[in-house]
Design an enzyme around this catalytic site. Structure first.
Site, PDB file in Angstrom:
ATOM      1  N   ASP A  66      -0.059  62.367  43.579  1.00 20.06           N
ATOM      2  CA  ASP A  66      -0.707  62.769  42.284  1.00 20.06           C
ATOM      3  C   ASP A  66       0.213  63.575  41.399  1.00 20.06           C
ATOM      4  O   ASP A  66      -0.034  63.529  40.132  1.00 20.06           O
ATOM      5  CB  ASP A  66      -2.165  63.493  42.461  1.00 20.06           C
ATOM      6  N   LYS A  95      -4.135  63.215  47.777  1.00 25.29           N
ATOM      7  CA  LYS A  95      -5.780  63.506  48.329  1.00 25.29           C
ATOM      8  C   LYS A  95      -5.883  64.385  49.575  1.00 25.29           C
ATOM      9  O   LYS A  95      -5.075  63.964  50.522  1.00 25.29           O
ATOM     10  CB  LYS A  95      -6.273  61.975  48.645  1.00 25.29           C
TER      11      LYS A  95
HETATM   12  O1  MRU Z   1      -9.260  61.497  43.710  1.00 26.12           O
HETATM   13  P1  MRU Z   1      -8.569  60.238  43.500  1.00 26.12           P
HETATM   14  O2  MRU Z   1      -9.362  59.165  44.184  1.00 26.12           O
HETATM   15  O3  MRU Z   1      -8.213  59.874  42.205  1.00 26.12           O
HETATM   16  O4  MRU Z   1      -7.188  60.433  44.328  1.00 26.12           O
HETATM   17  C1  MRU Z   1      -6.310  59.514  44.508  1.00 26.12           C
HETATM   18  C2  MRU Z   1      -5.171  59.795  45.210  1.00 26.12           C
HETATM   19  O5  MRU Z   1      -5.045  60.828  45.850  1.00 26.12           O
HETATM   20  C3  MRU Z   1      -4.071  59.067  45.448  1.00 26.12           C
HETATM   21  O6  MRU Z   1      -3.447  58.776  46.788  1.00 26.12           O
HETATM   22  C4  MRU Z   1      -2.980  59.126  44.426  1.00 26.12           C
HETATM   23  O7  MRU Z   1      -3.664  59.224  43.138  1.00 26.12           O
HETATM   24  C5  MRU Z   1      -2.018  58.106  44.256  1.00 26.12           C
HETATM   25  S1  MRU Z   1      -2.832  56.669  43.602  1.00 26.12           S
HETATM   26  C6  MRU Z   1      -1.374  55.254  43.468  1.00 26.12           C
END
Ligand code: MRU
Length: 311
Positions: free
Chosen positions: A209, A220
């Site tokens: 992220d 995550k």
């Molecule tokens: O809370 P989320 O579902 O938005 O978290 C998503 C993640 O952590 C993904 O691994 C990350 O955004 C990379 S998406 C290509």
């Protein structure tokens, strides 16, 4: 998901904001793309266009704090106002949003091409959360090398962490991989160490992220657990993301704001209580993996050896 696949049409910036906060659109690149379009919904030309867009940018950026792609995308839209020459400004803004979307699609393809070089016949790969087509424009980031391997008829198997508390692995990654005909097995998050101890995992691939200037990577919640395990069991741990996720303005992982979400996401499962009423809860949505635990970062440009990120 996974019971119903439905297209959500956003007609206003408020719709987009709600879609981002409720995770109807989630995954760092997808949030950025949605926000770029969201900036423009219902926008009309006028001499206060810059003020209006600045207000809109602030509103959207506050929807979720951790994924840098959100502010990166709205900043690109804002820059058009300052740098555009003569021409229909609304058209130029729309063109920029479409470009952001298209660039992401191309980046995913390249991440897949770079990442597949790490994959051999017979490999068992573990992934966490959903960093696939449902999190970006197309193909995904961590899943892109897997799709490329499938296309090349490499015989691979993917283990998918269910990803508590919101089960993006079980609901989304399993859905995507099964639909694509990729051999895959669902695990609860606490099973990874056991499989690794049995020599069943050859490679871990996850998304991100936000990646700080020193290579620390937010992803995550639960990603850090895997990275620590990989070091113990000597398993390569790769992060895949477009360069739009690299944040040179954030010095280290300690400076990354970690989103804390509602307690009910932990105390309830499918709307049913799984903890006593009033239970004290923590619900950080992300954790930070230090650069020292990351084998490499796969971007559309290259596979970076961590520690060398300068821009
Ligand atoms: O809370 P989320 O579902 O938005 O978290 C998503 C993640 O952590 C993904 O691994 C990350 O955004 C990379 S998406 C290509």
């Amino acid at each position: 998901m996974p019971h119903e696949e439905r297209i959500l049409v956003c007609k206003s910036i408020e719709d987009v904001h709600e879609a981002i906060t409720t995770l109807a659109v989630r995954g760092a690149p997808a949030i950025g793309i949605a926000a770029a379009y969201g900036m423009l919904l219902g926008l009309e030309d006028g001499y206060s266009l810059k003020d209006e867009l600045t207000k809109r940018a602030e509103y959207l950026v506050n929807a979720r704090p951790t994924a840098v792609n959100l502010s990166w995308a709205v900043d690109r839209i804002l820059k058009i106002i300052d740098t555009s020459g003569p021409g229909d400004i609304l058209e130029l803004l729309e063109r920029e949003a479409v470009t952001i979307h298209e660039e992401d699609r191309v980046a995913c393809g390249r991440i897949g091409e770079h990442g597949v070089s790490l994959i051999d016949h017979g490999m068992n790969i573990l992934t966490h959360c959903n960093a696939g087509a449902l999190a970006v424009s197309e193909l995904g980031t961590a899943l892109a090398p897997i799709y490329c391997a499938k296309e090349r008829n490499l015989d691979i198997h993917v283990y998918v962490d269910e990803t508590r508390p919101l089960l993006q692995g079980a609901r989304l990654t399993m859905y995507e991989l099964m639909r694509a005909g990729v051999d895959c097995t669902l695990l609860t998050d606490n099973m990874a160490a056991h499989l690794m101890s049995q020599g069943k995992i050859d490679l871990v691939l996850v998304g991100a992220d936000r990646i700080a200037a020193n290579g620390d990577a937010a992803n995550k919640i639960g990603t850090l657990n895997l990275a620590v395990l990989c070091q113990y069991f000597d398993i390569p741990f790769y992060v895949a993301c477009p360069t739009s996720t690299l944040d040179s303005d954030t010095a280290t992982g300690a400076d990354i704001v970690i989103e804390e979400r509602a307690a009910q996401e932990v105390t309830q499962l499918g709307g049913v209580a799984i903890a006593p009423e009033g239970a004290d809860v923590r619900n950080p949505a992300f954790d930070v993996t230090p650069a020292s635990l990351i084998t490499g970062i796969i971007t559309e440009e290259e596979i970076m050896v961590v520690g060398s990120i300068t821009s």
